[in-house]
Design a protein around this motif. Structure first.
Motif, PDB file in Angstrom:
ATOM      1  N   MET A 147      18.566 -14.901 -10.623  1.00 18.12           N
ATOM      2  CA  MET A 147      17.444 -14.299  -9.909  1.00 18.12           C
ATOM      3  C   MET A 147      17.134 -15.072  -8.624  1.00 18.12           C
ATOM      4  SD  MET A 147      17.183 -11.725 -11.690  1.00 18.12           S
ATOM      5  CE  MET A 147      16.087 -10.982 -10.563  1.00 18.12           C
ATOM      6  N   HIS A 148      17.255 -16.395  -8.667  1.00 19.39           N
ATOM      7  CA  HIS A 148      17.031 -17.185  -7.457  1.00 19.39           C
ATOM      8  C   HIS A 148      18.112 -16.887  -6.410  1.00 19.39           C
ATOM      9  CE1 HIS A 148      13.534 -19.649  -8.383  1.00 19.39           C
ATOM     10  NE2 HIS A 148      13.987 -19.728  -9.631  1.00 19.39           N
ATOM     11  N   GLY A 208       8.151 -12.707 -10.314  1.00 21.90           N
ATOM     12  CA  GLY A 208       7.734 -13.939  -9.640  1.00 21.90           C
ATOM     13  C   GLY A 208       7.013 -14.916 -10.544  1.00 21.90           C
ATOM     14  N   LYS A 209       6.145 -14.419 -11.404  1.00 22.50           N
ATOM     15  CA  LYS A 209       5.375 -15.294 -12.292  1.00 22.50           C
ATOM     16  C   LYS A 209       6.300 -16.080 -13.215  1.00 22.50           C
ATOM     17  CE  LYS A 209       1.549 -15.245 -15.548  1.00 22.50           C
ATOM     18  NZ  LYS A 209       0.502 -14.432 -16.163  1.00 22.50           N
ATOM     19  N   LYS A 210       7.354 -15.436 -13.685  1.00 16.06           N
ATOM     20  CA  LYS A 210       8.283 -16.113 -14.597  1.00 16.06           C
ATOM     21  C   LYS A 210       9.150 -17.145 -13.876  1.00 16.06           C
ATOM     22  CE  LYS A 210       8.390 -12.323 -17.820  1.00 16.06           C
ATOM     23  NZ  LYS A 210       9.125 -11.251 -18.442  1.00 16.06           N
ATOM     24  N   LEU A 211       9.377 -16.926 -12.582  1.00  9.61           N
ATOM     25  CA  LEU A 211      10.203 -17.870 -11.824  1.00  9.61           C
ATOM     26  C   LEU A 211       9.385 -19.016 -11.228  1.00  9.61           C
ATOM     27  CD1 LEU A 211      12.516 -15.428  -9.821  1.00  9.61           C
ATOM     28  CD2 LEU A 211      13.066 -16.704 -11.895  1.00  9.61           C
ATOM     29  N   LEU A 229      12.906  -7.458  -2.035  1.00 14.86           N
ATOM     30  CA  LEU A 229      12.443  -8.814  -2.345  1.00 14.86           C
ATOM     31  C   LEU A 229      11.004  -8.776  -2.856  1.00 14.86           C
ATOM     32  CD1 LEU A 229      12.671 -11.961  -2.123  1.00 14.86           C
ATOM     33  CD2 LEU A 229      11.770 -11.694   0.195  1.00 14.86           C
ATOM     34  N   CYS A 230      10.168  -8.019  -2.168  1.00 21.21           N
ATOM     35  CA  CYS A 230       8.756  -7.929  -2.568  1.00 21.21           C
ATOM     36  C   CYS A 230       8.616  -7.325  -3.961  1.00 21.21           C
ATOM     37  CB  CYS A 230       7.968  -7.115  -1.554  1.00 21.21           C
ATOM     38  SG  CYS A 230       7.820  -7.936   0.032  1.00 21.21           S
ATOM     39  N   ARG A 231       9.366  -6.269  -4.224  1.00 26.15           N
ATOM     40  CA  ARG A 231       9.313  -5.633  -5.549  1.00 26.15           C
ATOM     41  C   ARG A 231       9.806  -6.595  -6.630  1.00 26.15           C
ATOM     42  NH1 ARG A 231       6.461  -1.546  -6.897  1.00 26.15           N
ATOM     43  NH2 ARG A 231       8.032  -0.676  -8.231  1.00 26.15           N
ATOM     44  N   LEU A 232      10.878  -7.314  -6.315  1.00 25.46           N
ATOM     45  CA  LEU A 232      11.435  -8.274  -7.273  1.00 25.46           C
ATOM     46  C   LEU A 232      10.429  -9.385  -7.571  1.00 25.46           C
ATOM     47  CD1 LEU A 232      13.934  -9.178  -8.902  1.00 25.46           C
ATOM     48  CD2 LEU A 232      14.659 -10.456  -6.882  1.00 25.46           C
ATOM     49  N   LEU A 233       9.829  -9.949  -6.521  1.00 27.66           N
ATOM     50  CA  LEU A 233       8.872 -11.036  -6.729  1.00 27.66           C
ATOM     51  C   LEU A 233       7.614 -10.548  -7.441  1.00 27.66           C
ATOM     52  CD1 LEU A 233       9.248 -13.003  -3.391  1.00 27.66           C
ATOM     53  CD2 LEU A 233       9.892 -13.769  -5.689  1.00 27.66           C
ATOM     54  N   THR A 234       7.201  -9.323  -7.160  1.00 33.70           N
ATOM     55  CA  THR A 234       6.037  -8.772  -7.838  1.00 33.70           C
ATOM     56  C   THR A 234       6.323  -8.618  -9.329  1.00 33.70           C
ATOM     57  OG1 THR A 234       5.369  -7.600  -5.846  1.00 33.70           O
ATOM     58  CG2 THR A 234       4.443  -6.812  -7.908  1.00 33.70           C
ATOM     59  N   ASN A 255      -2.349 -16.695  -8.268  1.00 35.09           N
ATOM     60  CA  ASN A 255      -1.776 -17.079  -9.573  1.00 35.09           C
ATOM     61  C   ASN A 255      -1.137 -15.901 -10.295  1.00 35.09           C
ATOM     62  OD1 ASN A 255      -1.154 -19.280 -11.089  1.00 35.09           O
ATOM     63  ND2 ASN A 255      -3.005 -19.198 -12.339  1.00 35.09           N
ATOM     64  N   TRP A 256      -0.529 -15.011  -9.531  1.00 31.14           N
ATOM     65  CA  TRP A 256       0.223 -13.855 -10.021  1.00 31.14           C
ATOM     66  C   TRP A 256      -0.657 -12.843 -10.753  1.00 31.14           C
ATOM     67  CZ3 TRP A 256       4.634 -13.443  -7.613  1.00 31.14           C
ATOM     68  CH2 TRP A 256       5.268 -14.608  -7.172  1.00 31.14           C
TER      69      TRP A 256
END
Length: 140
Positions: A7-8, A34-37, A26-31, A80-81
């Motif tokens: 994922m990184h 992102g919290k898990k990464l 990227l935005c959709r992926l991080l949304t 904080n996600w």
């Protein structure tokens, strides 16, 4: 299940692609993940990603729509996600059934409350009529 390392690598590729479609992905992926990464092990990498995203926002080299998407992702991490507003995703059938059951329960409670109120009013009215029918004792 994809590993964090994969994922990184995806995030790095999306950031380095330098086109709006990749930034949107990227935005959709991080949304989504992102919290898990965003854990202590990858704090430096995540800080680098978001610093790069901040630079893209400041450069204004992308459309305002993409800039706002990037800004939303940055704010999501800063919060904080926790989403500012809930997603408006379609409900599952289970959620629809639960909503219907909750509404029916609320309607039933309202009807019962109205019936209880009506009974109280009738009782009060009878009490008042009863008091009016009792003869007054003579005062001395």
């Amino acid at each position: 299940m994809l590993t964090e390392k994969i994922m990184h690598n995806c995030i790095k590729k999306l950031l380095n692609a330098d086109d709006e479609e990749h930034f949107e992905c990227l935005c959709r992926l991080l949304t989504t993940i992102g919290k898990k990464l965003d854990v202590a092990k990858y704090t430096v990498q995540m800080d680098t990603y978001f610093s790069t995203m901040g630079n893209i926002i400041k450069d204004r080299s992308t459309s305002s729509r993409v800039r706002f998407m990037l800004q939303d992702a940055v704010e999501l991490r800063g919060n904080n996600w926790v989403q500012r507003r809930p997603d408006n995703n379609p409900k599952t059938i289970t959620e629809v059934h639960k909503d219907i059951a909750d509404e029916a329960k609320m309607e039933k409670m309202e009807i019962l409350e109205m019936q209880e109120q009506k009974k109280r009013e009738q009782y009060m009215k009878r009490q008042q009529q009863h008091r009016q029918n009792i003869p007054q004792s003579p005062t001395m």
